[in-house]
Scaffold this active site. Structure first.
Site, PDB file in Angstrom:
ATOM      1  N   THR A  43      14.211  -6.355 -12.599  1.00  0.00           N
ATOM      2  CA  THR A  43      14.092  -7.909 -12.247  1.00  0.00           C
ATOM      3  C   THR A  43      13.811  -8.781 -13.858  1.00  0.00           C
ATOM      4  OG1 THR A  43      13.021  -7.228 -10.451  1.00  0.00           O
ATOM      5  CG2 THR A  43      12.971  -9.642 -10.691  1.00  0.00           C
ATOM      6  N   ASN A  96       6.371   5.756 -15.664  1.00  0.00           N
ATOM      7  CA  ASN A  96       5.660   5.389 -14.618  1.00  0.00           C
ATOM      8  C   ASN A  96       6.546   5.005 -13.130  1.00  0.00           C
ATOM      9  OD1 ASN A  96       3.435   3.596 -13.275  1.00  0.00           O
ATOM     10  ND2 ASN A  96       5.358   1.964 -13.515  1.00  0.00           N
ATOM     11  N   TYR A 162       7.327  11.602  -0.681  1.00  0.00           N
ATOM     12  CA  TYR A 162       6.792  11.125  -1.839  1.00  0.00           C
ATOM     13  C   TYR A 162       5.736  12.088  -2.570  1.00  0.00           C
ATOM     14  CZ  TYR A 162       3.751   8.001  -4.406  1.00  0.00           C
ATOM     15  OH  TYR A 162       2.823   7.448  -5.513  1.00  0.00           O
ATOM     16  N   ILE A 195      -4.386   1.998  -5.591  1.00  0.00           N
ATOM     17  CA  ILE A 195      -4.825   1.421  -6.626  1.00  0.00           C
ATOM     18  C   ILE A 195      -4.802  -0.102  -6.033  1.00  0.00           C
ATOM     19  CG2 ILE A 195      -4.107   0.217  -8.938  1.00  0.00           C
ATOM     20  CD1 ILE A 195      -2.384   2.922  -9.233  1.00  0.00           C
TER      21      ILE A 195
END
Ligand code: NAP
Length: 271
Positions: A43, A96, A162, A195
């Protein structure tokens, strides 16, 4: 830029998935420590916003758009463009990026979801490292920090896909420490628990019982996880190789049975 703590002054960095969330926070923290940073993601508007934010703090950053689901050619192009934008040298790679995987029973996970998750979250860091680490090896200097997860350490129902991608990232960290460490390239990982980001805000009250069992009783902030990355990427971690640094409020360090100690009396070490 925080000139009193510019431990990464003169260093260059690429942070994957840094148009938002943790990646943006890591990019900002690396820039704050003096690094010139490439921001990546799909994006453009958000990427350029992160660049503007870094520049407003006196740091240096550039946005390079990429869709990691578009195949290996895209990854090669990113490395070429990012290295050029950083003046010909990449000192720090932060792997990341990960694909958002909704919790689901194993039987409901499709072959396509498995391919996408492993493609973005495992093949991308694998291929990027293979393209970037050899130049670091030639210079005898470089740092790679992978972002793992508590889900790659502890099994949870619904987290098979995951968790498997994150366990892979943890193992890659150790394999690459063995492969590249002797040449002066350090590879480490940060394994966050939940987080506080826009994404986890969606959990609402559902996360409260989970946090009640964590020693710190709270999620980590983006800044807390990002500062662990800056530490592992920097000179103060010079002799740290292959570590998985948990930033999870102690969730993976302690047994979830505080009441059991008093109940068990003289038998405080079951199992
Ligand atoms: N959030 C947590 O509580 C938590 C806990 C433990 C570990 N982690 C780990 O921390 C890392 C960051 O998580 P996050 O919560 O910050 O994620 P996030 O908010 O979903 O951000 C993901 C980033 O990756 C980019 N991205 C996603 N798919 C991409 C693709 N195909 N190609 C290029 N860029 C792509 C996104 O940018 P665009 O949309 O612009 O492409 C965005 O910048 C991940 O490795 C995650 O597993 C997070």
């Amino acid at each position: 830029m925080n000139t009193t703590a510019a431990t990464l002054s003169g260093r260059t960095a690429l942070v994957t998935g840094s148009t938002s969330g943790l990646g943006a926070g890591i990019a900002e923290a690396l820039a704050d420590a003096g690094a010139h940073v490439v921001i990546t993601g799909r994006t453009r508007a958000r990427g350029e916003q992160v660049v503007t934010q870094i520049e407003s703090q006196g740091g240096r950053a550039v946005f390079v758009p990429v869709d990691f689901a578009a195949g290996p050619g895209t990854i090669t192009d990113l490395v070429v463009t990012a290295t050029e934008a950083l003046g010909g040298r990449l000192d720090i790679l932060v792997n990341n990026v990960a694909t958002l995987v909704q919790p689901a029973p194993t039987a409901d996970v499709t072959a396509e979801e498995i391919t996408t998750a492993f493609g973005v979250s495992v093949a991308t860091p694998f291929l990027l490292t293979g393209l970037i680490a050899p130049a670091m090896v030639q210079r005898g200097d470089g740092a790679i920090v992978n972002i793992g997860s508590i889900s790659g350490i502890i099994g949870a129902a619904g987290s098979a896909l995951y968790g498997a991608t994150k366990a892979s990232v943890h193992l890659l960290t150790k394999a690459w420490a063995a492969e590249y460490g002797p040449s002066g390239v350090r590879v480490n990982a940060v394994a966050p628990g939940p987080i506080a980001t826009e994404r986890t805000r969606e959990f609402g009250d559902a996360i409260a019982p989970v946090l009640a069992r964590v020693p710190s009783h709270r999620m980590s902030t983006v800044a807390e996880v990002a500062s662990a990355v800056v530490f592992l990427a920097g000179p103060e971690a010079a002799n740290i190789h292959g570590t998985i640094l948990s930033v999870d409020g102690g969730a993976t360090a302690v047994r979830d049975e505080p009441a059991a100690v008093t109940k068990l009396g003289n038998h405080p070490h079951p199992g």
